[in-house]
Write an enzyme that holds these catalytic residues in place. Structure first.
Site, PDB file in Angstrom:
ATOM      1  N   SER B 108       0.883  -1.228   0.182  1.00  0.00           N
ATOM      2  CA  SER B 108      -0.051   0.018   0.142  1.00  0.00           C
ATOM      3  C   SER B 108       0.804   1.294  -0.080  1.00  0.00           C
ATOM      4  CB  SER B 108      -0.915  -0.096   1.120  1.00  0.00           C
ATOM      5  OG  SER B 108      -1.527   1.236   1.345  1.00  0.00           O
ATOM      6  N   ASN B 156       8.761   8.669   4.418  1.00  0.00           N
ATOM      7  CA  ASN B 156       7.589   9.396   4.015  1.00  0.00           C
ATOM      8  C   ASN B 156       6.901  10.080   4.899  1.00  0.00           C
ATOM      9  OD1 ASN B 156       4.766   8.027   3.729  1.00  0.00           O
ATOM     10  ND2 ASN B 156       6.217   6.402   3.814  1.00  0.00           N
ATOM     11  N   ASN B 214      -5.230  -0.469   7.951  1.00  0.00           N
ATOM     12  CA  ASN B 214      -4.052   0.138   8.438  1.00  0.00           C
ATOM     13  C   ASN B 214      -4.344   0.896   9.663  1.00  0.00           C
ATOM     14  OD1 ASN B 214      -2.145   2.240   8.925  1.00  0.00           O
ATOM     15  ND2 ASN B 214      -2.138   3.195   7.202  1.00  0.00           N
ATOM     16  N   CYS B 217      -2.919   4.467  12.995  1.00  0.00           N
ATOM     17  CA  CYS B 217      -3.751   5.639  12.710  1.00  0.00           C
ATOM     18  C   CYS B 217      -3.941   6.317  14.185  1.00  0.00           C
ATOM     19  CB  CYS B 217      -4.734   5.610  11.772  1.00  0.00           C
ATOM     20  SG  CYS B 217      -4.509   5.090  10.091  1.00  0.00           S
ATOM     21  N   ILE B 278       5.369  -5.258   8.061  1.00  0.00           N
ATOM     22  CA  ILE B 278       5.128  -4.568   8.906  1.00  0.00           C
ATOM     23  C   ILE B 278       4.889  -3.059   8.133  1.00  0.00           C
ATOM     24  CG2 ILE B 278       6.451  -5.131  10.820  1.00  0.00           C
ATOM     25  CD1 ILE B 278       8.864  -3.680  10.012  1.00  0.00           C
ATOM     26  N   THR B 280       5.729   1.398   8.339  1.00  0.00           N
ATOM     27  CA  THR B 280       7.126   1.890   8.388  1.00  0.00           C
ATOM     28  C   THR B 280       7.188   2.094   9.954  1.00  0.00           C
ATOM     29  OG1 THR B 280       5.691   3.929   8.211  1.00  0.00           O
ATOM     30  CG2 THR B 280       6.855   2.970   6.274  1.00  0.00           C
TER      31      THR B 280
HETATM   32  C1  LIG Z   1       5.320   6.319   0.151  1.00  0.00           C
HETATM   33  C2  LIG Z   1       4.670   5.304   1.007  1.00  0.00           C
HETATM   34  C3  LIG Z   1       3.628   5.567   1.445  1.00  0.00           C
HETATM   35  C4  LIG Z   1       2.831   4.406   1.899  1.00  0.00           C
HETATM   36  N1  LIG Z   1       1.646   4.742   2.241  1.00  0.00           N
HETATM   37  C5  LIG Z   1       0.771   3.655   2.923  1.00  0.00           C
HETATM   38  C6  LIG Z   1      -0.535   3.634   3.153  1.00  0.00           C
HETATM   39  O1  LIG Z   1      -1.127   4.336   2.730  1.00  0.00           O
HETATM   40  N2  LIG Z   1      -0.991   2.609   3.944  1.00  0.00           N
HETATM   41  C7  LIG Z   1      -0.231   1.687   4.333  1.00  0.00           C
HETATM   42  O2  LIG Z   1      -0.871   0.923   5.367  1.00  0.00           O
HETATM   43  N3  LIG Z   1       0.963   1.507   4.431  1.00  0.00           N
HETATM   44  C8  LIG Z   1       1.860   2.609   3.652  1.00  0.00           C
HETATM   45  N4  LIG Z   1       3.208   2.614   3.324  1.00  0.00           N
HETATM   46  C9  LIG Z   1       3.810   1.347   4.060  1.00  0.00           C
HETATM   47  C10 LIG Z   1       4.104   0.136   3.043  1.00  0.00           C
HETATM   48  O3  LIG Z   1       3.077  -0.202   2.602  1.00  0.00           O
HETATM   49  C11 LIG Z   1       5.284  -0.701   3.747  1.00  0.00           C
HETATM   50  O4  LIG Z   1       4.282  -1.124   4.787  1.00  0.00           O
HETATM   51  C12 LIG Z   1       6.558  -0.195   4.063  1.00  0.00           C
HETATM   52  O5  LIG Z   1       6.801   0.673   3.228  1.00  0.00           O
HETATM   53  C13 LIG Z   1       7.344  -1.259   4.243  1.00  0.00           C
HETATM   54  O6  LIG Z   1       7.720  -2.125   3.183  1.00  0.00           O
HETATM   55  P1  LIG Z   1       8.975  -1.535   2.277  1.00  0.00           P
HETATM   56  O7  LIG Z   1      10.321  -1.582   3.004  1.00  0.00           O
HETATM   57  O8  LIG Z   1       9.213  -2.704   1.070  1.00  0.00           O
HETATM   58  O9  LIG Z   1       8.770  -0.522   1.596  1.00  0.00           O
HETATM   59  C14 LIG Z   1       3.654   3.581   2.559  1.00  0.00           C
HETATM   60  C15 LIG Z   1       4.899   3.446   2.264  1.00  0.00           C
HETATM   61  C16 LIG Z   1       5.536   4.425   1.452  1.00  0.00           C
HETATM   62  C17 LIG Z   1       7.086   4.431   1.117  1.00  0.00           C
END
Ligand SMILES: Cc1cc2nc3c(=O)[nH]c(=O)nc-3n(C[C@H](O)[C@H](O)[C@H](O)COP(=O)(O)O)c2cc1C
Ligand code: FES
Lengths: 287, 405
Positions: B108, B156, B214, B217, B278, B280
């Site tokens: 996401s 982010n 998610n 929040c 997980i 972030t």
């Molecule tokens: C730009 C960005 C926007 C994200 N927006 C959401 C979101 O709207 N909802 C959510 O559950 N996680 C969001 N995430 C988290 C990611 O879905 C993911 O859990 C996190 O980035 C870890 O995975 P990665 O290391 O592969 O990026 C976002 C991550 C990034 C980088």
């Protein structure tokens, strides 16, 4: 052209100013499919933990030779890595991205205003305008003479006017101070550079109609029903278009990381931009 | 008419090509004939098990790629079962489970609504798409700048910018409906009622295959305490959404807690079909002039390879306390990462940040996993799952984060 992943072969790389590089790549798809104002998202080596691509304006694009150039300052590890790429190596580029400058077919005189590295944002528009038989003046601002973009890298047809902050070359002061001399001559203006510069230009552009009187403008553009803000038609009718910068993630509109604040809400620089009509942006009041 | 003419010419100011050459440090850098996203020959799934070096972006089109598989090899590849049901408990209901053709999803917030990458990515070959976080009402998100690169990752602070659930359904539902790839809508809210209402509106919408909550929040009803770090709130929101929808329900864990296991258990007990982990990690970057925080929102969420060990640890812990499927997220950039997460008990993985550098990665990982199964003589990827988990119950590692620095 729709965006795609392209393997762009480095054919030439040189330092044109202290810390500033001009690199040429053989990438026929990009060279013939791009328009001024668009950009590419370049993948850097991730040997040192760099996880994001770097966005660069397409500085020039020559469909005949298949060559595009990028002009950048070495500001961090990604751009440092790029300066060490050797001729013959291929970089992974995603592009062309974003929306281009919109030139009104009736515009005869284009004013390009660039601050520092902002030259890369408007440079290709000079080539397009000359090809289409339009008159071009570039106003360029830099810190000092040693940071001034070499005129030898511009087409002969361009009138090139320089301002430096320290007065070591050309006008002593900001490039924005040169604009009033050209605002009657120019049919449209296109700018790229630091945000305060763009904000000041937007302010000047907003007052232009009043200073020049609407008669001339009424005849040339305006009138009729108004086009929706942000549409290509509305941008063509706007006196000032700006190319904006923002830190980016995806560069295709997926992550919402690159927004700037517009009068109607957040705008993605990579998708609605990087070119915007000045009226679309909610400029900070301090400008 | 032009007012002033200040035409300036220059001597040869530019530093010539040769002189700049001499400035270059001669580098002995091995260019690995690479991967890279530029091989456009779309061969069938897993056809070319290629060496993933992952260490250079230099695209070498001339690099020898593995020969195309013979017909027999291709038939063997095609027989390998990469499918996975993320909601096996739903299987009994009329709506069925959440069956993915392969276990590589896109995370996401990193893949928009599935349409943005256009022809660069063949979305139909993804396991599933988790769309951007969706809320009841439209949200404008946080002040810019919103992203910045950090060592091995990025921060982010998008702030859940989205057009609201109704606009999402109207705009993307008809597109998703035509896709065979399942789309899981990521749902966010500030109260249990918000989550429930969004889930209700998604229920029964053609093209929506499931919901991912998610819960990282702020909970307005509890003074802004995040649902994800409050076991009772996590349980309550999961249970409430469970009652509101028949859709497969995934709940996404936050790593920003001392012990994630009671929270994961509560979510399982409240009726979630699967856990994703997980989200972030909370972080901060400083502006270049060091006068303020870099991001407009001050804090941001850290993602990318930098968080992989944290994600691995959490998946490892959660796998020992729940029996519902776990979908791992965090720093996946290669097949090795996928295999690590599977070994720690995940049944599928999501790819997030890595997409920005390499949009074709998720599809390629599916192909590589298939090729790896063939190489190991497996007819599905199931034998990879859980191999690194403790063999006996009561092992000290089952007690959670315990280490002596
Ligand atoms: C730009 C960005 C926007 C994200 N927006 C959401 C979101 O709207 N909802 C959510 O559950 N996680 C969001 N995430 C988290 C990611 O879905 C993911 O859990 C996190 O980035 C870890 O995975 P990665 O290391 O592969 O990026 C976002 C991550 C990034 C980088
Ligand atoms: S950089 Fe991702 S939306 Fe613009």
């Amino acid at each position: 052209m729709t965006m795609r992943l392209v393997a762009a072969e480095l054919v030439d790389s040189r330092q044109i100013l202290p810390g500033q590089w001009l690199q040429s790549f053989h990438a026929p798809e990009l060279a013939s499919g791009s328009r001024a104002g668009q950009f590419v998202h370049v993948r850097t080596g991730d040997y040192s933990g760099l996880v994001l691509r770097r966005p660069f304006s397409i500085n020039t694009a020559d469909p005949a030779t298949g060559i595009i150039t990028l002009h950048f300052r070495m500001v961090g590890r990604g751009t440092e890595w790029m300066t060490r790429v050797r001729e013959g190596e291929r970089l992974d580029m995603l592009g062309p991205l974003g929306r281009p400058f919109e030139v009104d077919p009736r515009s005869h005189h284009l004013l390009l205003i660039a601050g520092g590295l902002g030259m890369a944002g408007v440079r290709m528009l000079a080539d397009e305008a000359i090809r289409d038989g339009r008159g071009i003046t570039i106003l360029f601002g830099a810190l000092s003479a040693s940071h001034v973009y070499p005129s030898s890298l511009l087409p002969d047809e361009v009138e090139y006017v320089v301002a430096t902050d320290d007065g070591s070359l050309g006008h002593h002061g900001y490039v924005t101070e040169l604009v009033p001399d050209y605002e009657a001559w120019a049919d449209q203006a296109f700018a790229c550079g630091p945000q305060p510069m763009l904000a000041r230009l937007a302010q000047l552009a907003a007052g232009r109609r009043d200073r020049l009187g609407v008669a001339k403008l009424g005849r040339k553009r305006g009138g009729g029903k108004s086009d929706p803000l942000g549409s290509a038609a509305a941008r063509r009718k706007s006196f000032l278009q700006v190319s904006m910068e923002q830190t980016m993630g995806c560069a295709v509109g997926a992550c919402l990381g690159c927004t700037v604040i517009g009068v109607e809400g957040p705008l993605r620089v990579c998708r609605e931009g990087p070119v915007f009509a000045a009226e679309e942006i909610a400029w900070p009041a301090s400008a | 008419m032009k007012a002033k003419r200040t035409i300036i010419t220059f001597g040869d100011m530019r530093v010539g090509k040769d002189s700049d050459r001499s400035k270059r440090t001669p580098t002995v850098r091995k260019i690995k004939s690479a991967i890279v996203a530029v091989d456009r020959t779309k061969s069938p799934a897993g056809a070319r098990p290629r060496v993933e070096t992952g260490s250079s972006a230099v695209a070498d089109l001339g690099a020898p790629t593995a020969p195309r598989p013979t017909l027999a090899e291709q038939a063997a590849l095609d027989r390998i079962d990469l499918s996975i049901d993320l909601a096996p408990a739903r299987g009994a209901s009329e709506h069925g489970g959440l069956i993915l053709a392969n276990p590589i999803l896109v995370a996401s917030g990193t893949f928009g609504y599935g349409v943005e990458y256009g022809e660069v990515v063949d979305v139909q070959r993804l396991g599933a798409i988790c769309c951007k976080g969706t809320t009841l009402r439209p949200r404008a998100g946080n002040a810019p700048p919103r992203v910045t690169e950090t060592p091995g990752g990025m921060l982010n602070s998008i702030g859940l910018q989205n057009p609201g659930v109704d606009a999402v359904i109207e705009k993307y539902g008809p597109i998703w409906q035509t896709w065979k790839v399942p789309v899981i809508v990521n749902v966010a809210g500030e109260s249990i009622e918000d989550y429930v209402e969004v889930a209700r509106r998604l229920d029964g919408v053609p093209g929506v295959a499931g919901i991912e909550l998610n819960i990282s929040c702020p909970n307005v009803g509890k003074g802004g305490l995040q649902f994800a770090i409050d076991r009772d709130a996590a349980r309550a929101v999961t249970a409430a959404v469970r009652r509101a929808t028949e859709l497969p329900l995934l709940v996404k864990l936050s790593p920003n807690v001392a012990d994630v296991r009671p929270i994961a258990k509560a979510i399982e007990e409240a009726g979630a079909d699967a856990i994703t982990a997980i989200n972030t990690l909370s972080g901060l970057a400083v502006s270049p002039d060091r006068t303020r925080a870099f991001l407009g929102n001050t804090y941001g969420g850290l993602s990318g390879p930098a968080i992989k060990p944290v994600a691995l640890r959490i998946v490892y812990e959660v796998a020992q306390v729940v029996s519902i499927p776990i979908v791992a997220i965090g720093g996946v950039t290669s097949l090795d990462d996928v295999l690590d997460f599977l070994a720690c008990g995940a049944v599928a993985v999501q790819v997030g940040t890595a997409i920005f550098a390499d949009p074709e990665l998720p599809v390629r990982l599916g192909d590589q996993l298939r090729a790896e199964c063939l190489r190991r003589g497996f007819d599905s990827y199931r034998p990879f799952i859980g191999t690194a988990l403790p063999k006996r119950t009561g092992a000290s590692s089952a007690k959670g984060v315990e280490y002596r620095p």
